[in-house]
Design a protein around this motif. Structure first.
Motif, mmCIF file in Angstrom:
data_model
loop_
_atom_site.group_PDB
_atom_site.id
_atom_site.type_symbol
_atom_site.label_atom_id
_atom_site.label_comp_id
_atom_site.label_asym_id
_atom_site.label_seq_id
_atom_site.Cartn_x
_atom_site.Cartn_y
_atom_site.Cartn_z
ATOM 1 N N PHE A 67 0.698 -1.193 -0.093
ATOM 2 C CA PHE A 67 -0.030 -0.125 -0.014
ATOM 3 C C PHE A 67 0.788 1.265 -0.008
ATOM 4 C CE2 PHE A 67 -2.274 3.311 2.233
ATOM 5 C CZ PHE A 67 -3.846 3.322 1.337
ATOM 6 N N PRO A 68 0.563 1.922 -0.793
ATOM 7 C CA PRO A 68 1.560 3.393 -0.912
ATOM 8 C C PRO A 68 1.496 4.096 0.369
ATOM 9 C CG PRO A 68 -0.052 3.220 -2.816
ATOM 10 C CD PRO A 68 -0.517 2.355 -1.825
ATOM 11 N N TYR A 69 2.869 4.632 0.864
ATOM 12 C CA TYR A 69 3.000 5.436 1.948
ATOM 13 C C TYR A 69 2.387 6.558 2.008
ATOM 14 C CZ TYR A 69 5.921 7.413 5.954
ATOM 15 O OH TYR A 69 6.134 7.978 6.972
ATOM 16 N N PRO A 70 1.415 6.977 2.862
ATOM 17 C CA PRO A 70 0.717 8.315 3.009
ATOM 18 C C PRO A 70 1.161 9.541 3.202
ATOM 19 C CG PRO A 70 -0.066 7.039 4.543
ATOM 20 C CD PRO A 70 1.271 6.236 4.270
ATOM 21 N N TRP A 71 2.222 9.586 3.871
ATOM 22 C CA TRP A 71 2.802 10.711 4.640
ATOM 23 C C TRP A 71 3.909 11.447 4.015
ATOM 24 C CZ3 TRP A 71 1.792 6.777 8.710
ATOM 25 C CH2 TRP A 71 0.539 6.526 9.135
ATOM 26 N N PRO A 72 4.321 12.645 4.532
ATOM 27 C CA PRO A 72 5.525 13.417 3.593
ATOM 28 C C PRO A 72 6.876 13.005 4.202
ATOM 29 C CG PRO A 72 4.470 14.836 5.252
ATOM 30 C CD PRO A 72 3.560 13.553 5.181
ATOM 31 N N ASN A 73 7.078 12.274 5.270
ATOM 32 C CA ASN A 73 8.213 11.968 5.860
ATOM 33 C C ASN A 73 8.321 10.515 6.707
ATOM 34 O OD1 ASN A 73 10.038 14.659 5.443
ATOM 35 N ND2 ASN A 73 8.124 15.377 6.578
ATOM 36 N N ALA A 74 9.446 10.207 6.600
ATOM 37 C CA ALA A 74 9.687 8.908 7.555
ATOM 38 C C ALA A 74 10.909 8.854 7.878
ATOM 39 C CB ALA A 74 9.734 7.457 6.371
ATOM 40 N N MET A 77 -9.546 -12.744 4.116
ATOM 41 C CA MET A 77 -8.734 -13.504 3.659
ATOM 42 C C MET A 77 -9.567 -14.700 2.979
ATOM 43 S SD MET A 77 -6.070 -11.931 3.580
ATOM 44 C CE MET A 77 -4.852 -13.089 2.999
ATOM 45 N N ALA A 78 -10.352 -15.349 3.849
ATOM 46 C CA ALA A 78 -11.138 -16.502 3.228
ATOM 47 C C ALA A 78 -11.773 -16.222 2.011
ATOM 48 C CB ALA A 78 -11.932 -17.053 4.506
ATOM 49 N N SER A 79 -12.473 -15.196 2.264
ATOM 50 C CA SER A 79 -13.530 -14.758 0.923
ATOM 51 C C SER A 79 -12.802 -14.394 -0.280
ATOM 52 C CB SER A 79 -14.511 -13.466 1.659
ATOM 53 O OG SER A 79 -15.231 -13.190 0.321
ATOM 54 N N ASP A 80 -11.804 -13.718 -0.008
ATOM 55 C CA ASP A 80 -11.254 -13.036 -1.449
ATOM 56 C C ASP A 80 -10.492 -14.312 -1.891
ATOM 57 O OD1 ASP A 80 -8.853 -11.507 -2.849
ATOM 58 O OD2 ASP A 80 -10.569 -10.110 -2.534
ATOM 59 N N ALA A 81 -9.760 -15.080 -1.160
ATOM 60 C CA ALA A 81 -8.892 -16.389 -1.646
ATOM 61 C C ALA A 81 -10.007 -17.508 -1.944
ATOM 62 C CB ALA A 81 -7.947 -16.696 -0.664
ATOM 63 N N GLY A 82 -11.181 -17.561 -1.604
ATOM 64 C CA GLY A 82 -12.238 -18.381 -2.160
ATOM 65 C C GLY A 82 -11.528 -19.720 -1.437
ATOM 66 N N ARG A 128 -3.694 -7.523 -0.221
ATOM 67 C CA ARG A 128 -3.790 -5.953 -0.541
ATOM 68 C C ARG A 128 -4.781 -5.513 -0.405
ATOM 69 N NH1 ARG A 128 -0.348 -8.068 -5.102
ATOM 70 N NH2 ARG A 128 1.542 -7.888 -4.727
ATOM 71 N N ARG A 129 -6.111 -6.172 -0.778
ATOM 72 C CA ARG A 129 -7.403 -5.654 -0.915
ATOM 73 C C ARG A 129 -7.801 -5.287 0.594
ATOM 74 N NH1 ARG A 129 -12.578 -8.313 -1.078
ATOM 75 N NH2 ARG A 129 -14.249 -6.855 -1.775
ATOM 76 N N PHE A 130 -7.512 -6.351 1.634
ATOM 77 C CA PHE A 130 -7.813 -5.842 3.018
ATOM 78 C C PHE A 130 -7.024 -4.819 3.464
ATOM 79 C CE2 PHE A 130 -6.294 -6.504 7.387
ATOM 80 C CZ PHE A 130 -7.596 -6.498 8.142
ATOM 81 N N THR A 131 -5.757 -4.461 3.335
ATOM 82 C CA THR A 131 -4.954 -3.491 3.651
ATOM 83 C C THR A 131 -5.675 -2.109 3.042
ATOM 84 O OG1 THR A 131 -3.083 -4.732 3.630
ATOM 85 C CG2 THR A 131 -2.712 -2.273 3.822
ATOM 86 N N ALA A 132 -5.956 -2.004 1.822
ATOM 87 C CA ALA A 132 -6.369 -0.785 1.352
ATOM 88 C C ALA A 132 -7.825 -0.474 1.544
ATOM 89 C CB ALA A 132 -6.726 -1.003 -0.348
ATOM 90 N N ALA A 133 -8.536 -1.651 1.956
ATOM 91 C CA ALA A 133 -10.048 -1.242 2.459
ATOM 92 C C ALA A 133 -10.203 -0.968 3.909
ATOM 93 C CB ALA A 133 -10.847 -2.590 2.250
ATOM 94 N N TRP A 134 -9.017 -1.230 4.525
ATOM 95 C CA TRP A 134 -8.893 -1.075 5.939
ATOM 96 C C TRP A 134 -8.072 0.218 6.429
ATOM 97 C CZ3 TRP A 134 -12.908 -1.820 9.171
ATOM 98 C CH2 TRP A 134 -13.676 -2.931 8.727
ATOM 99 N N ALA A 135 -7.525 0.820 5.355
ATOM 100 C CA ALA A 135 -6.449 1.832 5.548
ATOM 101 C C ALA A 135 -7.285 3.221 6.275
ATOM 102 C CB ALA A 135 -6.165 2.256 4.294
ATOM 103 N N PHE A 136 -6.425 3.688 7.530
ATOM 104 C CA PHE A 136 -7.290 4.685 8.250
ATOM 105 C C PHE A 136 -8.319 4.415 8.879
ATOM 106 C CE2 PHE A 136 -5.055 6.262 4.464
ATOM 107 C CZ PHE A 136 -3.731 6.804 5.375
ATOM 108 N N LYS A 137 -8.693 2.821 9.164
ATOM 109 C CA LYS A 137 -9.976 2.290 9.667
ATOM 110 C C LYS A 137 -9.656 1.652 10.843
ATOM 111 C CE LYS A 137 -13.050 3.146 5.740
ATOM 112 N NZ LYS A 137 -11.873 3.587 4.699
ATOM 113 N N HIS A 138 -10.539 0.859 11.570
ATOM 114 C CA HIS A 138 -10.442 -0.103 12.636
ATOM 115 C C HIS A 138 -10.789 -1.538 12.454
ATOM 116 C CE1 HIS A 138 -9.152 3.436 14.894
ATOM 117 N NE2 HIS A 138 -10.180 3.980 14.954
ATOM 118 N N PRO A 139 -10.123 -2.291 11.925
ATOM 119 C CA PRO A 139 -10.355 -3.647 11.628
ATOM 120 C C PRO A 139 -10.167 -4.577 12.916
ATOM 121 C CG PRO A 139 -8.259 -3.414 10.560
ATOM 122 C CD PRO A 139 -8.547 -2.162 11.199
#
Length: 647
Positions: A358-365, A533-538, A513-524
């Motif tokens: 997932f792309p790093y979202p902030w200006p500095n590390a 993982m089970a649903s997306d991987a079938g 990746r889908r899990f990470t993007a969907a829950w970015a800045f949220k609380h899974p």
């Protein structure tokens, strides 16, 4: 947060395991994840169409008193209630109260002696609702939490402003995750858990105000503006973007900083040789105020010292975007075999994780060498002054990796430390494999298995230990003996096995990746991850979640027989494979025939879904010389003595 922890796993004493009768209906039973599916959290593990999350924005002003070792500050929190509920109280965290001698965290550690402070001192607090006037409030403080009773209910969609003035004595090195300490030339201040902050109100528990027992954090997202007034000879590095470089840096440093933003090579902003040069600061005497801003974050932290060298380089991000990798460190940490490569490590790690997950979202590390070693915060991490070589690379990659878990994906570390530590250890295993053609890899051997062992062998003593907690144990209950082996090692290895042995990289990576993007800045929650993982991987993964995460089950796969169709090798062979313990996984069966041919057969987990023993048709026209399950030792099999059988 970690050091090289594999030794913890390695030192666990293996205990004799009792024989287990494998019961397919127990291993493969439907798993109740303990969290309902609704319009907030969907059946596929994604945020539901009505998912909501409250928001906390901060404007903070703080002054560092280096003589008294005190930080004084005031803040305005703008808290927005996006929930469908009417709120009558607010809960905030006062994590400095951990250091009070009577704190719950002190008692949870068994009363082990350590330094103490008087904790957070609240000088004043007031509330402003809507366009009304500010109303003074008397907070109710309980250990590391503070409750504010609202003078009027906060309805859905409404916001409230909370103004708080506070101060605290900064702990010395006993502070652990935040502290002040000394380098050879002078003091370094690593400031974290430094301001009263909102607890999370979510759809799972309402107010989740667990006390701070030193098991890290669960925090709400928002935007931060903060101003730090420090002695003028200090360099400050903080989460987010420095908004006033012209006011706090020399003209030459401003020029070098701009150069670094365009350079893939590390640029020195303030060299070790310049640390003692008064000309390397824009003002002599008095103070300067540094202003930082960070958006979409759950926290900010900072460091300050007059002993810092400072360097930086551009981070290249997907889509043509960029950020800035930075390192600050005292003179004794300088050198190409030491912190002189820190920014290189930060840059490479952020670039690889951004491209892969997932792309790093902030200006500095930013990587900091100081007293609070091995700790992570959004956009900034604290590491050790004496770190060097592979140890510095590993800890840098790991701590910067926390930017993804739990800083972008907002896991509840207080309850589920295995999610942030295990997920992050999992991704930095591959970073070690890839950095500079494996210069510091493989981490599996270096961190999981000292001396070049196999990680699936190193986990066996833990799986055999009847006292070892399951991964899903509440974080605060996991004692130090098991914290690294379970929370980091077993959790990360579980993801490696899921990726490499159960799903395969193609299915795993897409789902992850889908899990990470969907829950970015949220609380899974854990159930969201298991469902995603089970649903997306079938794949029905209940058997894996149950055996590896909910329990500490062991695996014992065996080859128990070789026979032939109509007793004639020319008509094909049958190899019997047996599960002798509760944990199962897909496995490879390798069959060697008398004519020299070799056949690999991939056995699914369902090989043992109906019975403990299955006869696998392996074909061939010659006698079987040898049959072996898991021939490459990829699985955590406790008894390899029964894995092969000769014909």
């Amino acid at each position: 947060m970690t050091r090289l922890f594999a030794a913890c796993a390695l030192m666990l004493t293996a205990m004799p395991a009792m024989a287990q009768d494998y019961q397919p209906r127990e291993t493969f039973a439907p798993l109740d994840l303990g969290q309902s599916v609704n319009r907030y959290r969907s059946a596929d593990g994604m945020p539901g169409p009505d998912y909501w999350q409250n928001k906390a924005d901060y404007a903070i002003r703080a002054t560092l008193d280096t003589k008294a070792k005190v930080l004084r500050g005031s803040e305005r929190i703008t808290y927005t209630n996006n929930s469908p509920d009417t709120l009558r109280v607010l809960w905030l965290h006062l994590e400095q109260n951990l250091y009070k001698p009577e704190s719950r965290g002190h008692m949870a550690s068994g009363g082990e002696p350590r330094g103490t402070t008087s904790g957070d001192i609240i000088d004043s607090a007031s509330i402003t609702l809507g366009k009304g006037a500010a109303q003074a409030v008397e907070p109710l403080i309980d250990d590391t939490r503070m409750q504010i009773r609202l003078p009027a209910p906060l309805k859905p969609g409404e916001s409230v402003s909370i103004d708080i003035a506070w101060h605290f004595t900064i702990p010395g090195k006993f502070g652990g995750r935040m502290a002040w300490g000394t380098s050879k030339g002078g003091e370094i201040y690593d400031l974290a858990q430094w301001y009263p902050r909102m607890a999370v109100y979510d759809d799972i528990r309402g107010w989740d105000a667990l006390p701070y027992l030193a098991q890290e954090f669960y925090s709400e997202y928002g935007d931060f503006d903060y101003w730090l007034t420090v002695p003028s000879d200090m360099i400050v590095a903080g989460s987010g973007e420095l908004m006033n470089p012209d006011e706090v840096l020399t003209g030459e440093q401003v020029r070098r900083l701009k150069q670094a933003k365009e350079s893939d090579k590390t640029v020195m902003i303030r060299s070790p040789q310049e640390i003692t040069d008064p000309a390397s600061r824009p003002k002599r005497g008095g103070t300067l105020t540094w202003h930082f801003r960070m958006k979409d974050t759950r926290d900010v932290a900072w460091t300050a010292s007059n002993q810092f060298a400072w360097d930086a380089a551009r981070i290249n991000l997907p889509g043509g975007k960029s950020a800035l990798a930075q390192s600050v460190y005292p003179a004794e940490s300088a050198g190409e075999d030491r912190w002189g490569r820190s920014t290189e490590y930060v840059k490479d790690t952020v670039e690889r994780f951004s491209a892969k997950w997932f792309p790093y979202p902030w200006p500095n590390a930013i990587n900091v060498a100081g007293p609070a070693t091995g700790m992570e915060y959004p956009g900034i991490v604290f590491d050790g002054i004496d770190d060097k070589g592979k140890d510095l690379f590993w800890i840098t990659a790991h701590e910067i990796g926390h930017s993804w878990f739990p800083m972008i994906v907002g896991f509840d570390e207080r309850r589920h430390a295995w999610m942030d530590e295990g997920f992050n250890t999992f991704i930095d295993v591959y970073q070690s494999d890839e950095f500079n053609n494996g210069e510091y890899g493989p981490k599996r051997d270096g961190e999981y298995a000292p001396g070049g062992g196999n990680p699936v062998n190193e986990i066996l003593p833990l799986l055999a230990d009847p006292q070892a907690p399951p991964i899903l144990a509440r974080a605060d209950t996991v004692i130090e003996k098991y914290r690294h082996p379970v929370t980091y090692f077993k959790s990360a290895l579980g993801l490696i096995l899921l990726r490499e042995q159960i799903l395969g990289p193609e299915r795993f990576d897409a789902a992850f990746r889908r899990f990470t993007a969907a829950w970015a800045f949220k609380h899974p929650q854990p159930a969201d991850f298991f469902r995603a993982m089970a649903s997306d991987a079938g794949e029905d993964l209940d058997y894996w979640w149950r055996g590896w995460y909910y329990n500490n089950w062991q695996m014992d796969l065996a080859v128990t027989g070789i026979s032939y169709v109509d007793k004639d090798p020319a008509k094909g062979a049958l190899v019997s494979v047996t599960s002798k313990d509760k944990l199962v996984m897909p496995a490879t069966l390798r069959v060697t025939f008398a004519d020299g041919s070799v056949k690999n057969i991939r056995l699914p987990a369902e090989t043992w879904i109906c019975q403990a023993t299955s006869a696998v048709p392996v074909g061939g026209t010659a006698k079987v010389v040898k049959a072996e399950i898991d021939p490459d030792h990829k699985l955590p099999d406790k008894d390899r003595g029964n894995n092969s059988l000769s014909g």
